[in-house]
Design an enzyme around this catalytic site. Structure first.
Site, short mmCIF file in Angstrom:
data_model
loop_
_atom_site.label_atom_id
_atom_site.label_comp_id
_atom_site.label_asym_id
_atom_site.label_seq_id
_atom_site.Cartn_x
_atom_site.Cartn_y
_atom_site.Cartn_z
N ARG A 154 0.82 -1.21 0.00
CA ARG A 154 0.00 0.00 0.00
C ARG A 154 0.85 1.26 0.00
NH1 ARG A 154 -3.94 0.36 -2.35
NH2 ARG A 154 -2.76 2.03 -3.33
N LYS A 190 3.12 39.67 -3.92
CA LYS A 190 1.69 39.57 -4.19
C LYS A 190 0.94 40.79 -3.62
CE LYS A 190 0.01 35.31 -4.09
NZ LYS A 190 -0.01 34.88 -5.51
N GLU A 204 3.12 40.26 -8.79
CA GLU A 204 1.75 40.00 -9.24
C GLU A 204 1.02 41.31 -9.50
OE1 GLU A 204 -1.14 37.05 -7.19
OE2 GLU A 204 -1.70 39.05 -6.43
N ASP A 230 -2.68 38.15 -12.81
CA ASP A 230 -3.60 37.36 -11.99
C ASP A 230 -5.05 37.52 -12.43
OD1 ASP A 230 -4.23 35.65 -9.80
OD2 ASP A 230 -4.87 37.40 -8.66
N LYS A 236 1.04 24.83 -4.16
CA LYS A 236 -0.19 24.16 -3.68
C LYS A 236 -0.01 22.65 -3.76
CE LYS A 236 -2.88 28.11 -5.25
NZ LYS A 236 -3.85 28.62 -6.26
#
Length: 287
Positions: free
Chosen positions: A102, A169, A196, A217, A137
């Site tokens: 597994r 950002k 960004e 963005d 992510k």
């Protein structure tokens, strides 16, 4: 990309050890029902078309349990594999193979899934000048492994973490006071810098402040096309290299071709690593 260029042996070993400890802990009580001297040969099949990734993780799983286990591979990372294709044969103690099955397949199905998804995106924009990028992510603890899988699928790794590249950002800009202020500070560092922007006005401000890599963005394809034109015109007017443009937001297999046609250099896709579609593998003992 070679696996050890991104994740070294020590890091891989630690990932496998953690996964085995999580699963086996004090011992595999079901495998203990099998005679200790029982030896078997098992074939690992893929049940669908996929891009293989994760050989080293599977091999290391069985190595940590029993160095006498033999794994013979019939396909390599980056290979396209077909339904019912045998990707490897495993031989040795039945108990050990059952205990590691597994964990080994979990690594293989996850990384092959990431590689396969990436290849699907790469194939859709083939012929354009755009490149597919991953993001941060990722599954906690498996970032380097998943980024390796992205490279196996033909994508390009964006920054690995918060330490190897500056990405300014919206909230960074707000805290710094302006795009110009944020960039002025960032460009003094000996690191790659990207900023960004959310509007064409912000794009112009970033270009005037010296940005060489800009993330666009959540812009529509029409706005992205205008952004590419503005960037090219700024380059010609000021006799400087054009900034590299990255499109981000609302990217899917259905939208990415149109995004690539706008002329951007990069398209970042969070779904490569966060929307996991595990590949279906099955281990069968030979009779």
């Amino acid at each position: 990309m070679l696996r050890n260029e991104l994740i070294n042996d020590e890091q891989l070993l630690a990932q496998v050890q953690l996964a085995l400890d999580e699963d086996i802990q004090s011992g595999d009580v079901t495998a203990s029902l099998i005679p200790a001297d029982k030896e078997v040969i098992a074939d690992l099949f893929c049940r669908e078309t996929a891009v293989l990734c994760g050989k080293d993780w599977l091999t290391e799983t069985f190595k940590q349990l029993d160095e006498e286990i033999k794994v013979h591979w019939q396909a390599n990372d980056t290979d396209e594999i077909k339904p019912d294709q045998i990707v490897c044969t495993i031989s040795g103690s039945a108990r050990t193979i059952l205990s590691g099955e597994r964990t080994a397949i979990n690594f293989l199905q996850t990384l092959s899934g990431t590689a396969t998804t990436t290849r699907n995106y790469v194939d859709v924009i083939k012929g354009s000048n755009a490149n597919i990028l991953d993001t941060r992510k990722t599954i906690p603890g498996l970032r380097l492994a998943q980024k390796y899988a992205v490279s196996c699928g033909g994508g390009i790794n964006h920054r690995i973490g918060l330490y190897d590249m500056i990405l300014i950002k919206e909230n960074h800009i707000e805290a710094a006071g302006s795009i110009e202020a944020a960039l002025n500070t960032a460009l003094q560092k000996n690191l790659p810098v990207e900023i960004e922007v959310e509007t064409l006005k912000e794009l112009q401000q970033a270009l005037e402040a010296g940005a060489q890599r800009i993330l666009l963005d959540n812009m529509s394809t029409d706005t992205l096309t205008l952004a590419v034109t503005i960037n090219q015109q700024f380059s010609e007017d000021n006799q400087v290299d054009a900034a590299k443009l990255e499109a981000s937001g609302n990217v899917s297999l259905e939208t990415i071709k149109a995004i690539a046609k706008t002329g951007v250099d990069y398209i970042s896709v969070g779904g490569l690593t966060k929307h996991l579609n595990a590949v279906d593998f099955s281990l069968r003992f030979r009779e």
